[in-house]
Design an enzyme around this catalytic site. Sequence first.
Site, PDB file in Angstrom:
ATOM      1  N   ASN A   9       0.815  -1.227   0.018  1.00  0.00           N
ATOM      2  CA  ASN A   9       0.002  -0.128  -0.077  1.00  0.00           C
ATOM      3  C   ASN A   9       0.784   1.320   0.024  1.00  0.00           C
ATOM      4  O   ASN A   9       1.553   1.585   1.130  1.00  0.00           O
ATOM      5  CB  ASN A   9      -0.972  -0.025   1.428  1.00  0.00           C
ATOM      6  CG  ASN A   9      -1.759   1.337   1.507  1.00  0.00           C
ATOM      7  OD1 ASN A   9      -1.795   2.227   0.584  1.00  0.00           O
ATOM      8  ND2 ASN A   9      -2.184   1.429   2.593  1.00  0.00           N
ATOM      9  N   LYS A  11       0.112   4.312  -0.039  1.00  0.00           N
ATOM     10  CA  LYS A  11      -0.492   5.416   0.378  1.00  0.00           C
ATOM     11  C   LYS A  11      -0.287   6.825  -0.673  1.00  0.00           C
ATOM     12  O   LYS A  11      -0.044   6.506  -1.934  1.00  0.00           O
ATOM     13  CB  LYS A  11       0.079   5.876   1.688  1.00  0.00           C
ATOM     14  CG  LYS A  11      -0.010   4.567   2.539  1.00  0.00           C
ATOM     15  CD  LYS A  11       0.173   4.578   4.113  1.00  0.00           C
ATOM     16  CE  LYS A  11      -0.024   3.219   4.748  1.00  0.00           C
ATOM     17  NZ  LYS A  11      -0.121   3.555   6.219  1.00  0.00           N
ATOM     18  N   GLU A 166      -5.254  -4.625  10.500  1.00  0.00           N
ATOM     19  CA  GLU A 166      -4.447  -3.764  10.987  1.00  0.00           C
ATOM     20  C   GLU A 166      -4.489  -3.143  12.009  1.00  0.00           C
ATOM     21  O   GLU A 166      -5.510  -1.831  11.945  1.00  0.00           O
ATOM     22  CB  GLU A 166      -4.204  -2.712   9.350  1.00  0.00           C
ATOM     23  CG  GLU A 166      -3.926  -3.358   8.243  1.00  0.00           C
ATOM     24  CD  GLU A 166      -3.506  -2.432   7.250  1.00  0.00           C
ATOM     25  OE1 GLU A 166      -2.458  -2.701   6.761  1.00  0.00           O
ATOM     26  OE2 GLU A 166      -4.152  -1.384   6.723  1.00  0.00           O
ATOM     27  N   GLY A 172       2.329   2.333  10.646  1.00  0.00           N
ATOM     28  CA  GLY A 172       3.470   3.417  10.613  1.00  0.00           C
ATOM     29  C   GLY A 172       4.186   3.832  11.756  1.00  0.00           C
ATOM     30  O   GLY A 172       4.841   4.762  11.886  1.00  0.00           O
ATOM     31  N   SER A 212       3.431  -1.990  10.064  1.00  0.00           N
ATOM     32  CA  SER A 212       4.791  -2.167  10.709  1.00  0.00           C
ATOM     33  C   SER A 212       5.608  -3.442  10.270  1.00  0.00           C
ATOM     34  O   SER A 212       6.351  -3.886  11.017  1.00  0.00           O
ATOM     35  CB  SER A 212       5.215  -1.771  11.961  1.00  0.00           C
ATOM     36  OG  SER A 212       4.652  -0.333  12.308  1.00  0.00           O
TER      37      SER A 212
END
Length: 252
Positions: A9, A11, A166, A172, A212
């Site tokens: 992903n 982002k 998630e 992150g 992460s």
Amino acid sequence: MRTHLVAGNWKMHTHPNEGLDLVHEILGGLGEAKAEVWVFPPATHLSLLAEPLAQSPVKLGAQNAAAAAQGAYTGELSVSMLKACGAQGLLVGHSERRQLFGETGKVLNQKLERCLEQALTPFLCVGETLAERESGNHMEVVRNQIEEAIEGFELHALDALVIAYEPVWAIGTGQTASPFQAQEMHAFIRRVWAKKFGESSAEHLRILYGGSVKPENAAELFGQTDIDGGLIGGASLKAADFLRIVHAKPQV
Ligand code: PGA
């Protein structure tokens, strides 16, 4: 048997040409990957990346789409437009969409419907906040997120659905859920599915872990019984790291 799946992903990172370079690097190092591999670039890159990816086993997805099929929604992109640009799948309900853009279960239910109408593979993202985990409500929260999103759908429509667990506190932050915490939630999600749709459907459901994931922790996470792969944010932006995760051998 569930096919192991690793998805990146991206982002709101990379410009189109950087995305193209990244895709070429990924394809260059893919080799005989056992995993099904997906990339979710920004929507602006889809058409550009669709061509090199069409000649490869790597699949292409979009990060978001409008809840409506078409109409006066300035700035929005419909699922069918994204499909026309090459998207084969769609992230639905990423926690950043829920938290920063106020997407509710009802809206996500509509997005899922659009996605299924266009035969895109939906990746339904669920996960609790730190406060919800600390209050002991994390399982309840995740169950509600799943139930709200899939409300009204028959099992056959959800055949291709992938769930990505998630935990918000792990996204992150560098703070990964422990393999035990992740496995516990994945097993719970599979039980929720089994209760609703039966054991055999639950056995086929792919549940990815995200938050992460790094080359250093991927093998241990992927070695858990109910973890069928990963949804990778930060580490998917460097081809070498992403490829190490793609090639990570589940450590049982
Ligand atoms: P992260 O993001 O790997 O950077 O934690 C995961 C995600 O948001 O899908």
